[in-house]
Motif scaffolding. Structure first.
Motif, short mmCIF file in Angstrom:
data_model
loop_
_atom_site.label_atom_id
_atom_site.label_comp_id
_atom_site.label_asym_id
_atom_site.label_seq_id
_atom_site.Cartn_x
_atom_site.Cartn_y
_atom_site.Cartn_z
N ASP A 28 36.11 64.07 55.06
CA ASP A 28 37.43 63.40 55.75
C ASP A 28 38.14 64.31 56.59
O ASP A 28 38.80 63.03 56.91
CB ASP A 28 38.17 63.60 54.50
N GLN A 31 37.63 62.77 60.30
CA GLN A 31 37.42 61.26 60.51
C GLN A 31 38.49 60.61 61.74
O GLN A 31 39.70 61.03 60.74
CB GLN A 31 37.19 60.54 59.90
N SER A 35 35.78 56.61 63.97
CA SER A 35 34.93 56.69 63.41
C SER A 35 34.81 56.09 62.32
O SER A 35 33.68 55.97 62.22
CB SER A 35 34.89 58.11 63.01
N LEU A 36 35.43 55.70 61.59
CA LEU A 36 35.66 55.05 60.47
C LEU A 36 35.61 53.28 60.24
O LEU A 36 34.63 52.18 60.07
CB LEU A 36 36.81 55.08 59.76
#
Length: 258
Positions: A28, A31, A35-36
């Motif tokens: 997490d 990110q 990237s999400l």
């Protein structure tokens, strides 16, 4: 159903978990919005599948995944002091209030069409140069065509009767057939696009969502074809060795199970 207090507590819990994951989880922490992005698109499609299947428990789970992404982007935005979840929520609240003057102002509307026309006019007043600015460039072509037609209809650029649209479909099919006979692949592609565009327009006049309609047909085809495959295996046959007539028997049989 949960009370408003319980709903707010659940959102607060999710915000706290997001804070903890961003601080402590190696994945997490790495990110970014970039990237999400593809994961968000995937989650949205999974939500769409659940809705089409009318699987409400799955809809609930997929909505949670989408909500997590909204919280995630907001957390990343807060780390650079650009925006946080409150800014996101207030922005959509302000937009909704502004675009619903028939609820929060003194504008009168008679029906849904009045609401849609007002919506597009308000967006132009907000600084949009075109009613089509709000159509995402990366939308799949079929969905994009539907949104384009819906938006231009909102400012009055539309047919009056479904029959006119059906006649346009027939006209475009005729033009496609002419180009097929001539054999020019580039013009065939162009005319084929016109046919699809006119069919999507006709779907709108029939009250049919073309994306949903096509996906239902996809699912139906997959189910029937897999029945055919399984039938062939049960008979110890390879589909490549079956005649079309043999296949059609089981294809028709598959329809009886729907």
């Amino acid at each position: 159903m949960n009370s408003r207090k319980e709903q707010l507590e659940a959102i607060d819990r999710l915000l706290t978990i997001m804070d903890e994951l961003r601080e402590q989880c190696p994945w997490d922490k790495k990110q970014t919005m970039q990237s999400l992005r593809h994961l968000t698109i995937e989650e949205t499609y999974e939500l769409g599948d659940a809705i089409l299947d009318n699987d409400l428990n799955e809809v609930k789970m997929e909505l949670g995944d989408v909500l997590l992404h909204i919280i995630f982007y907001s957390k990343i935005g807060s780390e650079t002091n650009d925006f946080d979840i409150a800014d996101v929520a207030n922005a959509i609240c302000d937009k909704l209030v502004n675009r619903h003057p028939h609820i929060y102002g003194d504008v009168k509307v008679l029906n849904e069409e009045d609401v849609k026309r007002n919506w597009e006019q308000i967006k132009l007043k907000e600084g949009k140069k075109s009613v089509l600015e709000g159509v995402p460039r990366s939308l799949p072509a079929l969905v994009k065509a539907n949104r384009i037609q819906d938006k231009v209809a909102g400012v009055g650029f539309d047919w009056e009767e479904p029959q006119q649209v059906f006649e346009k479909v027939q006209e475009e099919l005729g033009e496609l057939q002419v180009e097929v006979q001539k054999g020019d692949s580039e013009k065939i592609e162009a005319e084929f696009g016109d046919v699809l565009f006119s069919m999507i327009n006709y779907a709108r006049f029939l009250g049919v969502n073309p994306e949903n309609a096509l996906e239902r047909t996809n699912k139906k085809f997959i189910k029937r074809f897999q029945f055919l495959e399984n039938s062939a295996k049960e008979m110890g046959k390879d589909m490549k060795d079956m005649t079309l007539e043999e296949m059609d028997v089981y294809w028709s049989k598959a329809k009886t199970y729907e």
